[in-house]
Design an enzyme around this catalytic site. Sequence first.
Site, PDB file in Angstrom:
ATOM      1  N   ASP A   1       1.136  -1.224  -0.043  1.00 27.82           N
ATOM      2  CA  ASP A   1      -0.338  -0.284   0.090  1.00 27.82           C
ATOM      3  C   ASP A   1       1.134   1.579  -0.150  1.00 27.82           C
ATOM      4  OD1 ASP A   1      -2.650   0.358  -0.020  1.00 27.82           O
ATOM      5  OD2 ASP A   1      -3.074   0.461   1.581  1.00 27.82           O
TER       6      ASP A   1
ATOM      7  N   ASP B   1      -8.701  -2.768   2.229  1.00 23.55           N
ATOM      8  CA  ASP B   1      -8.731  -2.332   3.309  1.00 23.55           C
ATOM      9  C   ASP B   1     -10.065  -2.545   4.274  1.00 23.55           C
ATOM     10  OD1 ASP B   1      -6.933  -0.110   3.278  1.00 23.55           O
ATOM     11  OD2 ASP B   1      -8.309   1.288   2.082  1.00 23.55           O
TER      12      ASP B   1
END
Length: 539
Positions: free
Chosen positions: A387, A440
């Site tokens: 990420d 997420d």
Amino acid sequence: MEFKIGDCCICAVFVVLVLCTSLVSGGDIVHQDDTAPSRPGCSNNFVLVKVPIWVNGIEVTEFVGVGARFGPTLESKEKRANQTRLAFADPPDCCSTPRNKLTGEAILVHRGNCSFTTKANVAEDAGASAILIINNQTELFKMVCEKNEADLDIGIPAVMLPQHAGTTLIKFLGNSSSVSVQLYSPRRPMVDVAEVFLWLMAVATISCASYWSAWRAREAAIEQDKLLKDGSNECNVTEVSRSGVVLEINIVSAVLFVVVASCFLIMLYKLMSSWFIDVLVVLFSIGGFEGLQTCLVALLSCFRWFERFGQSFIKIPYLGPVSYLTLAISPFCIAFAVLWAVYRRISFAWIGQDILGIALIITVLQIVQIPNLKVGTVLLSCSLLYDLFWVFLSKPLFHKSVMIVVARGDKSGEDGIPMLLKIPRLYDPWKGYSIIGFGDIILPGLLVAFSLRYDWLCNKRLREGYFLWAMIAYGLGLLTTYVALNLMDGHGQPALLYIVPFTLGTFLTMGKQRGDLKHLWTRGEPDRPCPHVRLQPDD
């Protein structure tokens, strides 16, 4: 039914997990230009500017531009912004004194042939009240000062407009129409209601998926214990296959995830176009159909009216045994997914996308599981690095944040990829959506679901277990992400940067303090006496 759904959904899981995991907000400026340092007279913040257009006294359209680093700051309230007549520069580049006489008009000029500050100084000296610079491409560009420029005492605002906006304005002016503009830059609210609802959606989705996963694990454990008890107290009985298809992640697949996800992300970045988005829409619709069908069948099977239909099966070629309840539910789920795909561009299509997305996420968290805390730590740590790299560190290599470009669906003509939960920003003058990537929710959700499975197998009460604290940690991590998002003026944030330390750190710390870390790290389940163990949690 379970095998069919699991077989199809595992493919959807792979697609989902490798996609965007960062939070992104609409209205980001595409081109980054931070090389020129700010200095006196050239230190404005870059802000988006609303430019409503009136033709012969009638408002016809509105464009969005970006303010320059130099010049006065723009008014933030629409009612306080002046409506000013627009004139086209002659010469068009405004690098020399215009031939047309200006008496307080806003002047429209082309980019090029001289610096932005030179154009602004020439326009101000000629009597213009503002300067609108037409970019030579469809995207916006940050207007900064040149390194050696000294005359930066500019008293009129400068705004960059995209190429298509300039073409439209020149056409209006060419028709001998009276064209007026208004320049103002409204501020975004610190918190929008959409972010609150999105936070609640993410937390509720993980909670529901965790309880379903824990219930299935407990049922499988009870079934196994019954076989152990009936097996003459022999503990070396082959493990009972769990109901449904379960895919357990190991350390190798956790590390491999980063490599595969990165390759897939680069492919999305390079091939981003309308046809590629259509491919993703088809994949998402298939996964959403499977997820919605699984969730509805499981939900309806809890009611006595539908229980008999859920337990009666018919054999279908290529699909195997399928329950009558699944057959009844499937047409509705197919129709729902197809209607969303066809009408996904309408204003309220986000509702259908969120329903399909939540159902898919819940189903994924039933199929994919982590067996212990060691695998969860490796998976989340690798995902955090993934990420961080693709949101922040990819800019020097690709000149843009690859993750943000993919999430927004740049160059595709769409509002973004479908693998997102999104809610329209209700009180934001710039509109757009608050969004959260599936990763997420799914990636930390694997850890949260594991915590509840462990709690139930250990007969731990809610406060004595790990699930409650893991859930609180996830909520705080996601809340911190939104705070950072607003502090960064809506620029994309890698959500796992905040979520992983909260959830994983809480789990590891509590496991160490309670003395359960060894079991959590290796086995992922408590030691159970043979031949039978009481599995029902205390009330």
